[in-house]
Design a protein around this motif. Structure first.
Motif, mmCIF file in Angstrom:
data_model
loop_
_atom_site.group_PDB
_atom_site.id
_atom_site.type_symbol
_atom_site.label_atom_id
_atom_site.label_comp_id
_atom_site.label_asym_id
_atom_site.label_seq_id
_atom_site.Cartn_x
_atom_site.Cartn_y
_atom_site.Cartn_z
ATOM 1 N N LEU A 101 46.733 38.214 51.088
ATOM 2 C CA LEU A 101 46.824 37.817 49.679
ATOM 3 C C LEU A 101 48.261 37.554 49.232
ATOM 4 O O LEU A 101 48.509 36.704 48.389
ATOM 5 N N LEU B 73 42.609 24.936 38.118
ATOM 6 C CA LEU B 73 43.542 25.918 38.665
ATOM 7 C C LEU B 73 43.125 26.369 40.061
ATOM 8 O O LEU B 73 43.959 26.570 40.950
ATOM 9 N N GLY C 166 35.024 33.130 34.260
ATOM 10 C CA GLY C 166 34.943 34.242 33.319
ATOM 11 C C GLY C 166 33.566 34.591 32.793
ATOM 12 O O GLY C 166 33.396 35.650 32.196
ATOM 13 N N ILE D 78 32.384 43.145 41.515
ATOM 14 C CA ILE D 78 31.807 41.887 41.058
ATOM 15 C C ILE D 78 32.121 40.741 42.018
ATOM 16 O O ILE D 78 31.271 39.908 42.302
ATOM 17 N N SER D 79 33.337 40.716 42.534
ATOM 18 C CA SER D 79 33.647 39.701 43.559
ATOM 19 C C SER D 79 33.636 40.366 44.917
ATOM 20 O O SER D 79 34.476 41.215 45.203
ATOM 21 N N ALA E 22 37.534 37.305 48.349
ATOM 22 C CA ALA E 22 38.366 36.166 47.949
ATOM 23 C C ALA E 22 38.529 35.294 49.201
ATOM 24 O O ALA E 22 38.427 35.806 50.320
ATOM 25 N N PHE F 282 40.507 41.913 41.432
ATOM 26 C CA PHE F 282 40.845 40.580 40.920
ATOM 27 C C PHE F 282 41.564 39.746 41.974
ATOM 28 O O PHE F 282 42.239 38.773 41.636
ATOM 29 N N LYS G 245 49.698 35.260 44.252
ATOM 30 C CA LYS G 245 49.848 34.224 43.220
ATOM 31 C C LYS G 245 48.512 33.761 42.659
ATOM 32 O O LYS G 245 48.451 33.056 41.669
ATOM 33 N N ARG G 246 47.440 34.130 43.364
ATOM 34 C CA ARG G 246 46.111 33.678 42.957
ATOM 35 C C ARG G 246 45.333 34.750 42.227
ATOM 36 O O ARG G 246 44.137 34.579 41.997
ATOM 37 N N ALA H 72 43.160 34.767 36.950
ATOM 38 C CA ALA H 72 43.939 34.317 35.791
ATOM 39 C C ALA H 72 43.446 34.947 34.497
ATOM 40 O O ALA H 72 44.110 34.862 33.475
ATOM 41 N N LEU I 47 42.166 39.598 30.206
ATOM 42 C CA LEU I 47 41.112 39.251 29.254
ATOM 43 C C LEU I 47 39.822 40.001 29.607
ATOM 44 O O LEU I 47 39.129 40.534 28.728
ATOM 45 N N ALA I 48 39.497 40.051 30.903
ATOM 46 C CA ALA I 48 38.281 40.752 31.332
ATOM 47 C C ALA I 48 38.377 42.231 30.961
ATOM 48 O O ALA I 48 37.429 42.822 30.438
HETATM 49 C C1 HEM Z 1 35.403 41.289 35.636
HETATM 50 C C2 HEM Z 1 35.697 40.030 35.555
HETATM 51 C C3 HEM Z 1 36.386 39.220 36.620
HETATM 52 C C4 HEM Z 1 36.514 39.438 37.968
HETATM 53 C C5 HEM Z 1 35.987 40.617 38.780
HETATM 54 C C6 HEM Z 1 37.260 38.320 38.513
HETATM 55 C C7 HEM Z 1 37.613 38.196 39.844
HETATM 56 C C8 HEM Z 1 38.363 37.163 40.356
HETATM 57 C C9 HEM Z 1 38.772 37.039 41.737
HETATM 58 C C10 HEM Z 1 38.431 38.026 42.852
HETATM 59 C C11 HEM Z 1 39.477 35.898 41.859
HETATM 60 C C12 HEM Z 1 40.082 35.320 43.159
HETATM 61 C C13 HEM Z 1 41.521 35.794 43.277
HETATM 62 C C14 HEM Z 1 42.151 35.439 44.613
HETATM 63 O O1 HEM Z 1 41.753 34.438 45.216
HETATM 64 O O2 HEM Z 1 43.049 36.181 45.060
HETATM 65 C C15 HEM Z 1 39.539 35.272 40.558
HETATM 66 C C16 HEM Z 1 40.200 34.095 40.279
HETATM 67 C C17 HEM Z 1 40.164 33.484 39.058
HETATM 68 N N1 HEM Z 1 39.587 33.968 37.902
HETATM 69 FE FE1 HEM Z 1 38.655 35.752 37.656
HETATM 70 N N2 HEM Z 1 37.548 37.452 37.504
HETATM 71 C C18 HEM Z 1 37.048 37.964 36.322
HETATM 72 C C19 HEM Z 1 37.170 37.416 35.061
HETATM 73 C C20 HEM Z 1 37.784 36.226 34.773
HETATM 74 C C21 HEM Z 1 37.967 35.682 33.442
HETATM 75 C C22 HEM Z 1 37.524 36.371 32.148
HETATM 76 C C23 HEM Z 1 38.567 34.462 33.594
HETATM 77 C C24 HEM Z 1 38.992 33.458 32.560
HETATM 78 C C25 HEM Z 1 38.472 33.304 31.406
HETATM 79 C C26 HEM Z 1 38.795 34.257 35.025
HETATM 80 C C27 HEM Z 1 39.369 33.145 35.584
HETATM 81 C C28 HEM Z 1 39.769 33.039 36.903
HETATM 82 C C29 HEM Z 1 40.500 31.896 37.435
HETATM 83 C C30 HEM Z 1 40.893 30.637 36.676
HETATM 84 C C31 HEM Z 1 40.766 32.186 38.777
HETATM 85 C C32 HEM Z 1 41.554 31.313 39.771
HETATM 86 C C33 HEM Z 1 43.026 31.766 39.728
HETATM 87 C C34 HEM Z 1 43.982 30.961 40.613
HETATM 88 O O3 HEM Z 1 43.530 30.373 41.599
HETATM 89 O O4 HEM Z 1 45.189 30.956 40.301
HETATM 90 N N3 HEM Z 1 38.301 35.341 35.701
HETATM 91 N N4 HEM Z 1 38.867 36.070 39.653
#
Ligand code: HEM
Length: 481
Positions: free
Chosen positions: A109, A131, A296, A361-362, A365, A423, A427-428, A431, A435-436
């Protein structure tokens, strides 16, 4: 002299073991022996399974039929040992390396993009400028804009006040019904909040059709990328196009109105400038609206459902949560609690972290290797997918004592490095992670200060795909305190 039918059957039956042997070793021969011969390093232990389908059937066996998601990784550990937490496999059409221990997970990561790039399945459904899809400088540019709009302190302050009326109204309506399906209801309130936060849409037909379109996009993301009539993938593409039309119309309307003060995410994305003073193009705005909802929506709904579920199972935790939040309610200065007040509620935040850890939840990655990468003597070949198995980190007793116990007090100490990656990371990292957390904190506040609930089916089994959740979606009896 002709060969009789019996002799033919004998020959075929005799060849079956040979055929099975060839099929079983085909991928190994192709990827390990033939394509891997240029490198003198060894691949992580494992097996690449059958041609085309690889290990997918075993994966589905554990996840879909046995409903033991950890059985899949545990079987590998039993067979190949703990090693460096790396296994080779072939899942969902790609030769893959599974990384499941903290050190190697952190390595993947945190590494730069000359080794691993982020790889989302079926990225066309999110759009090429989302993104999730962009890399390098482009990623940094769009990410700074998007996180400014949804994840920074001032944005969160505003969002906290915007979402509370809908949470309050939803909980009140749940109590009036006397019982709810927590997953369906948390989805509903999450969507209403997303509608308000992202495009100032109120509940109604338009939001309902947006919900259906997002369902189509999500199903398409999880499907095999077969682009012909009748496939989930083709349907997902159509849904994305329709979403672009809906959001595109709204974008145009706003351009004609010349918005001055941003009130929602779309305004924010239209106005925020990157470090070089450039604003996002229309396509970038639309792609990122869609990808933020995809990121999200279900995730926040699931996290909310798990909070309701775990608090029903662990009343001692609810009791302490209630004490803290009753005090918070008394001390708050305005009609609603603020993001700052929530961020200072120590036990509430520990419950949030514990919910995220246990909710898993996830599952993982995704990255892929840009070139051959070496890790502790093993090679991760160029072009392979790397599945960072986040779930394993959170339920491994080496990382969290008594991991299946919902124990927010464990968060009095920080987790061991690299063991808490709900999460993702580097860098990834998600985002919308702050908020979550904020949304969960707000839900916990209103739940604990105003309501009591219990599970209708406390011993209900779990489904594990596409996400882990109780079979009944966590049905609860729900009433005001
Ligand atoms: C409990 C809630 C959430 C969990 C468990 C979660 C989990 C994750 C995970 C595991 C990733 C991949 C990170 C990686 O590749 O290293 C991710 C990416 C992302 N998440 Fe969430 N997420 C949640 C809520 C949200 C919310 C509320 C938003 C926006 C409104 C969001 C937007 C994104 C975006 C845009 C990415 C891509 C980021 C990037 O590539 O720079 N997520 N999330």
């Amino acid at each position: 002299m002709g060969v009789t039918t019996t002799e033919w059957i004998g020959v075929i039956l005799g060849c079956l073991p040979l055929l099975g042997f060839v099929l079983w070793w085909w991928n190994e021969l192709w990827y390990v022996v033939l394509r891997g011969r240029d490198s003198n390093k060894k691949l992580p232990p494992g097996h690449l399974g059958l041609p085309f389908i690889g290990d997918t059937v075993t994966f589905l066996w554990y996840f879909k039929f046995l409903r033991r998601p950890d059985g899949y990784i545990n079987a590998k550990r039993r067979k190949y040992g703990e090693g460096e937490g790396l296994f080779r496999t072939h899942l969902f059409g790609s030769p893959s390396i599974i990384a499941c221990e903290p050190l190697v997970t952190k390595f993947v990561l945190q590494s730069s993009e000359d080794k691993f790039i982020s790889e989302w399945p079926n990225i066309a459904l999110l759009g090429p400028t989302s993104l999730n899809a962009v890399q390098g400088k482009e990623h940094a540019r769009i990410r700074s804009v998007v996180t400014n709009a949804v994840n920074r302190r001032d944005a969160l302050r505003r969002i906290a006040l915007l979402i509370q009326p809908r949470v309050v109204a939803a909980l009140d309506s749940w109590a009036q019904k006397g019982g709810i399906n927590a997953y369906l209801e948390t989805k509903k309130v999450t969507l209403e909040n997303i509608g308000k936060l992202f495009v100032s849409f109120e509940p109604g037909d338009l939001l309902d059709s947006i919900d259906e379109l997002f369902k189509g996009v999500l199903n398409g993301i999880r499907a095999y990328p077969l682009d012909f009539p009748g496939t989930a993938y083709r349907h997902g593409l159509k849904c994305k196009k329709k979403l672009d039309e809906i959001f595109g119309k709204e974008l145009q309307k706003r351009k004609n109105m010349k918005v001055v003060e941003p009130v929602d995410l779309m305004d924010g994305l239209m106005q925020i400038k990157d470090e070089e003073g450039n604003i996002l193009s229309d396509t970038e705005i639309l792609d990122n609206m869609v990808s933020l909802v995809v990121g999200g929506y279900t995730s926040t709904a699931l996290a909310s459902m798990w909070a309701i579920y775990f608090l029903a199972k662990f009343p001692n935790v609810l009791h302490r949560l209630r004490e803290e939040n009753m005090a918070l309610r008394k001390a708050k200065t305005g009609d609603f609690i603020t993001a700052e007040e929530i961020s200072k509620a120590k036990y509430t935040n520990m419950v949030v972290e514990e919910t995220l850890r246990m909710g898993n939840i996830s599952l993982s990655a995704f990255r892929s290797t840009v070139k051959e990468v070496e890790y502790k003597g093993y090679k991760l070949p160029q072009g392979w997918r790397v599945i960072v198995w986040l779930r394993n980190l959170h339920i491994d007793p080496k990382n969290f004592e008594d991991p299946m116990c919902f124990n927010p007090d464990r968060w009095n100490e920080p987790p061991k490095p690299g063991t808490f990656q709900v999460f993702g990371g580097g860098k990834r990292i998600c985002a919308g992670n702050m908020l979550a957390r904020l949304q969960l904190g707000i839900l916990l506040h209103y739940l604990s200060t105003g309501y009591k609930w219990e599970l209708v089916n406390p011993e209900d089994g779990m489904v594990c795909l596409p996400h882990q959740k109780p079979e009944d979606g966590a049905e609860v009896f729900f009433s005001a305190l």
